[in-house]
Scaffold this active site. Structure first.
Site, PDB file in Angstrom:
ATOM      1  N   GLY A  16       0.814  -1.215   0.000  1.00 22.95           N
ATOM      2  CA  GLY A  16       0.000   0.000   0.000  1.00 22.95           C
ATOM      3  C   GLY A  16       0.844   1.260   0.000  1.00 22.95           C
ATOM      4  CD1 TRP A  44      -5.618   4.165  -7.851  1.00 25.56           C
ATOM      5  CD2 TRP A  44      -6.752   2.618  -8.993  1.00 25.56           C
ATOM      6  NE1 TRP A  44      -6.546   4.804  -8.630  1.00 25.56           N
ATOM      7  CE2 TRP A  44      -7.251   3.869  -9.329  1.00 25.56           C
ATOM      8  CE3 TRP A  44      -7.314   1.476  -9.567  1.00 25.56           C
ATOM      9  CZ2 TRP A  44      -8.295   4.041 -10.239  1.00 25.56           C
ATOM     10  CZ3 TRP A  44      -8.332   1.632 -10.465  1.00 25.56           C
ATOM     11  CH2 TRP A  44      -8.817   2.904 -10.797  1.00 25.56           C
ATOM     12  CD  GLU A  77       5.608  -1.470  -9.554  1.00 26.67           C
ATOM     13  OE1 GLU A  77       6.479  -0.700  -9.102  1.00 26.67           O
ATOM     14  OE2 GLU A  77       5.269  -2.527  -9.016  1.00 26.67           O
TER      15      GLU A  77
HETATM   16  P1  TGC Z   1      12.517  12.553  -4.075  1.00 25.83           P
HETATM   17  O1  TGC Z   1      12.661  13.788  -3.239  1.00 25.83           O
HETATM   18  O2  TGC Z   1      13.109  12.509  -5.440  1.00 25.83           O
HETATM   19  O3  TGC Z   1      13.090  11.293  -3.265  1.00 25.83           O
HETATM   20  C1  TGC Z   1      12.727  11.055  -1.911  1.00 25.83           C
HETATM   21  C2  TGC Z   1      13.772  10.094  -1.335  1.00 25.83           C
HETATM   22  O4  TGC Z   1      13.695   8.845  -2.026  1.00 25.83           O
HETATM   23  C3  TGC Z   1      14.939   8.564  -2.690  1.00 25.83           C
HETATM   24  N1  TGC Z   1      14.598   7.946  -3.967  1.00 25.83           N
HETATM   25  C4  TGC Z   1      14.796   6.653  -4.206  1.00 25.83           C
HETATM   26  N2  TGC Z   1      15.346   5.688  -3.457  1.00 25.83           N
HETATM   27  C5  TGC Z   1      15.399   4.468  -3.981  1.00 25.83           C
HETATM   28  N3  TGC Z   1      14.918   4.176  -5.203  1.00 25.83           N
HETATM   29  C6  TGC Z   1      14.362   5.120  -5.988  1.00 25.83           C
HETATM   30  N4  TGC Z   1      13.874   4.805  -7.172  1.00 25.83           N
HETATM   31  C7  TGC Z   1      14.288   6.437  -5.494  1.00 25.83           C
HETATM   32  N5  TGC Z   1      13.781   7.601  -5.972  1.00 25.83           N
HETATM   33  C8  TGC Z   1      13.990   8.521  -5.035  1.00 25.83           C
HETATM   34  C9  TGC Z   1      15.616   9.904  -2.831  1.00 25.83           C
HETATM   35  O5  TGC Z   1      17.005   9.754  -2.944  1.00 25.83           O
HETATM   36  C10 TGC Z   1      15.218  10.573  -1.534  1.00 25.83           C
HETATM   37  O6  TGC Z   1      15.982  10.026  -0.503  1.00 25.83           O
HETATM   38  P2  TGC Z   1      16.410  10.911   0.779  1.00 25.83           P
HETATM   39  O7  TGC Z   1      17.277  10.009   1.593  1.00 25.83           O
HETATM   40  O8  TGC Z   1      17.120  12.112   0.219  1.00 25.83           O
HETATM   41  O9  TGC Z   1      15.132  11.283   1.460  1.00 25.83           O
HETATM   42  O10 TGC Z   1      10.974  12.188  -4.118  1.00 25.83           O
HETATM   43  P3  TGC Z   1       9.768  12.961  -4.761  1.00 25.83           P
HETATM   44  O11 TGC Z   1       8.744  13.130  -3.682  1.00 25.83           O
HETATM   45  O12 TGC Z   1      10.222  14.188  -5.487  1.00 25.83           O
HETATM   46  O13 TGC Z   1       9.177  11.870  -5.807  1.00 25.83           O
HETATM   47  C11 TGC Z   1       9.989  11.319  -6.766  1.00 25.83           C
HETATM   48  C12 TGC Z   1       9.204  10.405  -7.738  1.00 25.83           C
HETATM   49  C13 TGC Z   1       8.135  11.183  -8.448  1.00 25.83           C
HETATM   50  C14 TGC Z   1      10.215   9.928  -8.754  1.00 25.83           C
HETATM   51  C15 TGC Z   1       8.610   9.201  -7.058  1.00 25.83           C
HETATM   52  O14 TGC Z   1       7.851   9.552  -6.000  1.00 25.83           O
HETATM   53  C16 TGC Z   1       7.905   8.254  -7.975  1.00 25.83           C
HETATM   54  O15 TGC Z   1       8.547   7.352  -8.482  1.00 25.83           O
HETATM   55  N6  TGC Z   1       6.540   8.384  -8.211  1.00 25.83           N
HETATM   56  C17 TGC Z   1       5.772   7.325  -8.873  1.00 25.83           C
HETATM   57  C18 TGC Z   1       4.977   6.582  -7.828  1.00 25.83           C
HETATM   58  C19 TGC Z   1       4.909   5.128  -8.094  1.00 25.83           C
HETATM   59  O16 TGC Z   1       5.671   4.529  -8.857  1.00 25.83           O
HETATM   60  N7  TGC Z   1       4.001   4.466  -7.420  1.00 25.83           N
HETATM   61  C20 TGC Z   1       3.877   3.030  -7.546  1.00 25.83           C
HETATM   62  C21 TGC Z   1       2.946   2.470  -6.506  1.00 25.83           C
HETATM   63  S1  TGC Z   1       3.106   0.723  -6.320  1.00 25.83           S
HETATM   64  C22 TGC Z   1       2.406   0.065  -7.692  1.00 25.83           C
HETATM   65  O17 TGC Z   1       2.039   0.712  -8.617  1.00 25.83           O
HETATM   66  C23 TGC Z   1       2.309  -1.410  -7.696  1.00 25.83           C
HETATM   67  S2  TGC Z   1       1.540  -2.101  -9.068  1.00 25.83           S
HETATM   68  C24 TGC Z   1       2.025  -3.670  -8.818  1.00 25.83           C
HETATM   69  C25 TGC Z   1       1.544  -4.687  -9.740  1.00 25.83           C
HETATM   70  O18 TGC Z   1       0.331  -5.043  -9.707  1.00 25.83           O
HETATM   71  O19 TGC Z   1       2.404  -5.285 -10.470  1.00 25.83           O
HETATM   72  P1  FAD Z   2      -1.849  10.608 -11.082  1.00 29.12           P
HETATM   73  O1  FAD Z   2      -0.626  10.665 -10.240  1.00 29.12           O
HETATM   74  O2  FAD Z   2      -3.019  11.416 -10.668  1.00 29.12           O
HETATM   75  O3  FAD Z   2      -1.434  10.993 -12.561  1.00 29.12           O
HETATM   76  C1  FAD Z   2      -2.405  11.362 -13.552  1.00 29.12           C
HETATM   77  C2  FAD Z   2      -1.639  11.836 -14.794  1.00 29.12           C
HETATM   78  O4  FAD Z   2      -0.851  12.985 -14.455  1.00 29.12           O
HETATM   79  C3  FAD Z   2      -0.661  10.787 -15.310  1.00 29.12           C
HETATM   80  O5  FAD Z   2      -0.645  10.800 -16.718  1.00 29.12           O
HETATM   81  C4  FAD Z   2       0.693  11.269 -14.793  1.00 29.12           C
HETATM   82  O6  FAD Z   2       1.791  10.862 -15.615  1.00 29.12           O
HETATM   83  C5  FAD Z   2       0.512  12.778 -14.842  1.00 29.12           C
HETATM   84  N1  FAD Z   2       1.390  13.493 -13.925  1.00 29.12           N
HETATM   85  C6  FAD Z   2       1.460  13.388 -12.571  1.00 29.12           C
HETATM   86  N2  FAD Z   2       2.408  14.186 -12.089  1.00 29.12           N
HETATM   87  C7  FAD Z   2       2.972  14.816 -13.144  1.00 29.12           C
HETATM   88  C8  FAD Z   2       4.036  15.755 -13.313  1.00 29.12           C
HETATM   89  N3  FAD Z   2       4.736  16.222 -12.259  1.00 29.12           N
HETATM   90  N4  FAD Z   2       4.336  16.185 -14.562  1.00 29.12           N
HETATM   91  C9  FAD Z   2       3.646  15.713 -15.636  1.00 29.12           C
HETATM   92  N5  FAD Z   2       2.641  14.822 -15.546  1.00 29.12           N
HETATM   93  C10 FAD Z   2       2.315  14.380 -14.322  1.00 29.12           C
HETATM   94  N6  FAD Z   2      -0.375   1.289  -6.104  1.00 29.12           N
HETATM   95  C11 FAD Z   2       0.101   0.707  -4.977  1.00 29.12           C
HETATM   96  O7  FAD Z   2       0.560   1.383  -4.061  1.00 29.12           O
HETATM   97  N7  FAD Z   2       0.056  -0.645  -4.826  1.00 29.12           N
HETATM   98  C12 FAD Z   2      -0.451  -1.471  -5.766  1.00 29.12           C
HETATM   99  O8  FAD Z   2      -0.466  -2.696  -5.609  1.00 29.12           O
HETATM  100  C13 FAD Z   2      -0.974  -0.886  -6.964  1.00 29.12           C
HETATM  101  N8  FAD Z   2      -1.577  -1.666  -7.905  1.00 29.12           N
HETATM  102  C14 FAD Z   2      -2.201  -1.074  -8.969  1.00 29.12           C
HETATM  103  C15 FAD Z   2      -2.967  -1.861  -9.838  1.00 29.12           C
HETATM  104  C16 FAD Z   2      -3.650  -1.268 -10.891  1.00 29.12           C
HETATM  105  C17 FAD Z   2      -4.500  -2.106 -11.784  1.00 29.12           C
HETATM  106  C18 FAD Z   2      -3.528   0.130 -11.114  1.00 29.12           C
HETATM  107  C19 FAD Z   2      -4.229   0.779 -12.267  1.00 29.12           C
HETATM  108  C20 FAD Z   2      -2.779   0.900 -10.263  1.00 29.12           C
HETATM  109  C21 FAD Z   2      -2.127   0.316  -9.172  1.00 29.12           C
HETATM  110  N9  FAD Z   2      -1.424   1.099  -8.232  1.00 29.12           N
HETATM  111  C22 FAD Z   2      -0.914   0.527  -7.090  1.00 29.12           C
HETATM  112  C23 FAD Z   2      -1.445   2.560  -8.338  1.00 29.12           C
HETATM  113  C24 FAD Z   2      -0.479   3.131  -9.368  1.00 29.12           C
HETATM  114  O9  FAD Z   2       0.835   3.057  -8.934  1.00 29.12           O
HETATM  115  C25 FAD Z   2      -0.919   4.568  -9.658  1.00 29.12           C
HETATM  116  O10 FAD Z   2      -2.112   4.505 -10.401  1.00 29.12           O
HETATM  117  C26 FAD Z   2       0.139   5.365 -10.389  1.00 29.12           C
HETATM  118  O11 FAD Z   2       1.291   5.560  -9.579  1.00 29.12           O
HETATM  119  C27 FAD Z   2      -0.379   6.727 -10.887  1.00 29.12           C
HETATM  120  O12 FAD Z   2      -1.055   7.403  -9.874  1.00 29.12           O
HETATM  121  P2  FAD Z   2      -2.534   8.014 -10.158  1.00 29.12           P
HETATM  122  O13 FAD Z   2      -3.356   6.916 -10.731  1.00 29.12           O
HETATM  123  O14 FAD Z   2      -2.982   8.639  -8.903  1.00 29.12           O
HETATM  124  O15 FAD Z   2      -2.294   9.068 -11.273  1.00 29.12           O
END
Ligand code: TGC
Ligand code: FAD
Length: 392
Positions: free
Chosen positions: A138, A170, A372
């Site tokens: 989460g 999600w 991701e």
């Molecule tokens: P930022 O200030 O850049 O970084 C905060 C702290 O985190 C460190 N850091 C990392 N460490 C390890 N690996 C990475 N990839 C890292 N990226 C950043 C960074 O060095 C810093 O550390 P510290 O010690 O200085 O505090 O953070 P920000 O708030 O500006 O955000 C950066 C951003 C946008 C790149 C990041 O938040 C991001 O990747 N956003 C996307 C969110 C995302 O991927 N969510 C996924 C949710 S899980 C999911 O979707 C599961 S689906 C699973 C499935 O069904 O297969």
């Molecule tokens: P938003 O963050 O609201 O983004 C909406 C749009 O705005 C996107 O096109 C994005 O690229 C764009 N955007 C956002 N910020 C910027 C910026 N700074 N500049 C330009 N464009 C920007 N999450 C978990 O934690 N655990 C899970 O197991 C997990 N499983 C998932 C399973 C499914 C089927 C799906 C659909 C999602 C899952 N997620 C999970 C969540 C997933 O990681 C998020 O949907 C994803 O990170 C995007 O967040 P959001 O949907 O809130 O989109």
């Protein structure tokens, strides 16, 4: 059974020569399992919006849960390339199957292994490795997806326990999970991980219905209404957003490989169909426009394979940077979704039918390109890496 002979799965650049005997054996065994367990049932499961029965236990039996976690904790102690190969084979079946394995391995077992206490590792990892226990991760919230650092879910210290409040949205496997690794802010506003168990008072996991994508995977919410979390359920060895983001490095790496499997399934199906389907008296494979599509598919798959192999080598040496992983996730998911969409056209009207996999893969990949880290978020990570300027 796949529609095409398995010996048409492409290895256009002889990449198999770069794999070890063990890698090839692992690939064969997972490929066989996908043929027998996933392929016969996956269309029905996706059409009916239901998961494959006993999927997690079956994944446990073939060693697909925590492949790189040491054997001492129930994993298989394999290298990162093995993990990638497993993900590729699973996603040739369906992204939902790879999702199940990658959440369990990279988002639940990895943080417990990397940041958990010895008691937590012994209590949870062996059961997660067999699939006896199902985990969820989460991070995302209703108001905070791409920007998890702004999360609102938080916990307070009540002396004997922590009290957790908030909601995650999600979440893969939320409705069926036994435990969830939940990222929440402490009273100082720092992110920490907590292991929440099903049955704890105030913890609910409602299902998200009516998805057009990943229909063979359960998705839902994690809702915490002043849940009492025993203190021993806090992950003791990480504080800050780098905790959850480091888990994403592992899962995103697995996705980079996984989506190659979905692309292969679409390419091989289109290749086979184009040789069988006659129009204007000739197989459609004999027309240049169809050959252009097929040639581009195999080119893109080959480039993606090479990207993943080198990334896997870097990862084995602990040298893969988050930005390198972002590049592979972004490139390969885009490659796969384009192949799924274009290959459907090769089949004409038949391409929309459930007996062929393209629509299912294309719809699944709409989630994969979003979760991701979205396609655009990964571009901004690359942009920041090469310019040194944060454009978020
Ligand atoms: P930022 O200030 O850049 O970084 C905060 C702290 O985190 C460190 N850091 C990392 N460490 C390890 N690996 C990475 N990839 C890292 N990226 C950043 C960074 O060095 C810093 O550390 P510290 O010690 O200085 O505090 O953070 P920000 O708030 O500006 O955000 C950066 C951003 C946008 C790149 C990041 O938040 C991001 O990747 N956003 C996307 C969110 C995302 O991927 N969510 C996924 C949710 S899980 C999911 O979707 C599961 S689906 C699973 C499935 O069904 O297969
Ligand atoms: P938003 O963050 O609201 O983004 C909406 C749009 O705005 C996107 O096109 C994005 O690229 C764009 N955007 C956002 N910020 C910027 C910026 N700074 N500049 C330009 N464009 C920007 N999450 C978990 O934690 N655990 C899970 O197991 C997990 N499983 C998932 C399973 C499914 C089927 C799906 C659909 C999602 C899952 N997620 C999970 C969540 C997933 O990681 C998020 O949907 C994803 O990170 C995007 O967040 P959001 O949907 O809130 O989109």
């Amino acid at each position: 059974m796949s529609y095409y002979p398995l010996n048409t799965i492409p290895d256009y650049y002889g990449i198999d020569q770069l794999f070890s005997e063990e890698h090839l054996l692992i690939r064969q065994s997972v490929r066989d399992w996908v043929e027998s367990f996933v392929m016969p049932k996956i269309d029905d499961a996706a059409q009916n919006h239901s998961d494959l029965p006993d999927l997690m236990k079956e994944l446990g039996k073939i060693g697909a849960l925590g492949p790189y976690i040491p054997e001492q904790y129930g994993g298989s102690g394999l290298d990162q390339i093995s993990y990638g190969i497993i993900m590729q084979e699973l996603e040739r079946g369906d992204s939902a199957v790879r999702s199940a394995a990658s959440v369990q391995s990279s988002l639940v077992m990895f943080p417990i292994f990397e940041y958990g206490s010895e008691e937590q590792k012994n209590k949870y990892l062996p059961k997660l490795a067999t699939g006896e226990m199902i985990g969820a991760f989460g991070l995302t919230e209703p108001n905070h997806g791409s920007d998890p650092g702004s999360m609102e879910t938080h916990f307070v210290d009540r002396g004997d326990y922590y009290e957790l409040s908030g909601a995650k949205m999600w979440i893969t496997n939320a409705p069926v999970c036994d435990i969830a690794v939940v990222w929440a802010k402490n009273e100082a506003g720092k992110v920490q991980g907590l292991i929440v168990e099903r049955g704890m008072d105030g913890f609910e996991t409602p299902e998200t219905h009516n998805k057009w994508s990943l229909r063979a995977s359960k998705t839902g919410e994690l809702v915490f209404d002043k849940v009492r979390i025993p203190k021993e359920n806090l992950l003791p060895n990480v504080t800050g957003l780098k905790g959850p983001l480091s888990c994403l490095n592992s899962a995103r790496y697995g996705i980079s490989w996984g989506v190659i499997g979905a692309a292969i399934d679409c390419y091989c199906t289109a290749l086979q169909y184009s040789k069988e389907r006659l129009q204007f008296g000739k197989p459609i494979a004999s027309y240049q426009l169809q050959q252009k599509k097929l040639a581009e598919f195999v080119t893109e798959i080959t480039k993606a394979q090479l990207l993943c192999l080198q990334l896997g080598r870097l990862k084995n040496d602990h040298n893969a940077t988050p930005a390198q992983i972002s590049m592979a996730k972004r490139n390969n998911v885009k490659m796969a979704i384009e192949i799924a969409r274009e290959s459907r056209q090769v089949l004409g009207g038949m391409g929309i039918m459930g007996e062929f996999p393209m629509m299912r893969h294309a719809a699944n990949l709409e989630s994969v390109i979003t979760y991701e880290g979205t396609h655009d978020v990964h571009l901004l990570i690359t942009g920041m890496d090469i310019t040194g300027i944060n454009a978020f």
